[in-house]
Design a protein around this motif. Sequence first.
Motif, PDB file in Angstrom:
ATOM      1  N   ILE A 167       0.846  -1.193   0.000  1.00 28.24           N
ATOM      2  CA  ILE A 167       0.000   0.000   0.000  1.00 28.24           C
ATOM      3  C   ILE A 167       0.882   1.243   0.000  1.00 28.24           C
ATOM      4  N   ASP A 168       2.115   1.100   0.515  1.00 29.65           N
ATOM      5  CA  ASP A 168       3.044   2.228   0.547  1.00 29.65           C
ATOM      6  C   ASP A 168       3.723   2.457  -0.798  1.00 29.65           C
ATOM      7  N   GLY A 169       3.334   1.683  -1.795  1.00 28.28           N
ATOM      8  CA  GLY A 169       3.710   1.990  -3.168  1.00 28.28           C
ATOM      9  C   GLY A 169       2.657   2.861  -3.832  1.00 28.28           C
ATOM     10  N   ILE A 170       1.570   3.122  -3.106  1.00 32.00           N
ATOM     11  CA  ILE A 170       0.462   3.930  -3.617  1.00 32.00           C
ATOM     12  C   ILE A 170       0.302   5.212  -2.805  1.00 32.00           C
ATOM     13  N   ILE A 171       0.500   5.101  -1.489  1.00 29.79           N
ATOM     14  CA  ILE A 171       0.438   6.259  -0.593  1.00 29.79           C
ATOM     15  C   ILE A 171       1.792   6.432   0.085  1.00 29.79           C
ATOM     16  N   GLY A 172       1.918   7.493   0.883  1.00 31.26           N
ATOM     17  CA  GLY A 172       3.152   7.716   1.628  1.00 31.26           C
ATOM     18  C   GLY A 172       2.946   7.543   3.116  1.00 31.26           C
ATOM     19  N   GLU A 173       3.994   7.074   3.801  1.00 33.08           N
ATOM     20  CA  GLU A 173       3.994   7.030   5.260  1.00 33.08           C
ATOM     21  C   GLU A 173       5.265   7.717   5.742  1.00 33.08           C
ATOM     22  N   ALA A 174       5.127   8.609   6.696  1.00 40.62           N
ATOM     23  CA  ALA A 174       6.230   9.475   7.112  1.00 40.62           C
ATOM     24  C   ALA A 174       7.470   8.695   7.523  1.00 40.62           C
ATOM     25  N   GLU A 175       7.287   7.594   8.218  1.00 40.48           N
ATOM     26  CA  GLU A 175       8.425   6.858   8.769  1.00 40.48           C
ATOM     27  C   GLU A 175       8.949   5.763   7.849  1.00 40.48           C
ATOM     28  N   LEU A 176       8.558   5.804   6.575  1.00 38.20           N
ATOM     29  CA  LEU A 176       9.013   4.781   5.630  1.00 38.20           C
ATOM     30  C   LEU A 176       9.420   5.421   4.302  1.00 38.20           C
TER      31      LEU A 176
END
Length: 256
Positions: free
Chosen positions: A143-152
């Motif tokens: 899912i983090d290939g579609i959205i962003g997460e601050a700690e990744l």
Amino acid sequence: MNRVAGKIALVTGAGMGLGRASSLLLAAEGAKVVVTDIDETAARQTAELIAENGGESLSFSHDVSNLEDWPSVMSAVAKRFGRLDVLVNNAGIATAKNIEDTSLPEWRRTMAVNLDGVFFGCQQGIALMKQSSGGSIINLSSIDGIIGEAELAAYCASKGGVRTLTKAVAVHCAERRYGIRCNSIHPGYIWTPQTENYLRDLGTLDQEKAKALARHPIGFLGEPNDIAYMVLYLASDESKFVTGSEMVVDGGYLAV
């Protein structure tokens, strides 16, 4: 049963978590499975589990970020089985760092494993698959290939690359009529050792797990088999009209 009977599959990062679950399910459904992992002992244990259940498997030590490792693995597959029908580019790492705290070595290592490894796998997989009747390449994104997460920060960048590389590979193979399909899978939070370590790095494990759980409308975190069944579908002929797709398996994470 036998949804992938007779197929030859290669799964990277198969020593634990999603890779092990996918390998075991593919074998249970009739595939002969080559399992690889940078941890040779873990890969061998997965192969032994397959054998204990009556399946056929080979295991290899394999650093997917090292181009020199790939030809020997592919040569072994070709020598033993004569072809490759399914490639699951699963191996990956995650570092809990935001953009300000990520060091250049951490950035480059994440890209090397998560993106270079998939690039190498796609190139090597195409070269072998197009010699026979084609096949299915399955790339594990997130899912983090579609959205962003601050700690990744680095992880998100690498998985976003996997997402669009997959589409480029799919179109390339389709236009050349290779008979090779290529799709990406985008898991939500799946309870694996990697997820557990990531949440622990963020703070208190119980608190971080509760935060993660709250972001999944379905009310629970995923299990490795939730992804393995999507791998099975994409590996099977049931998905013969599916290519260039991003298969989100996230308990509703991206729906809110």
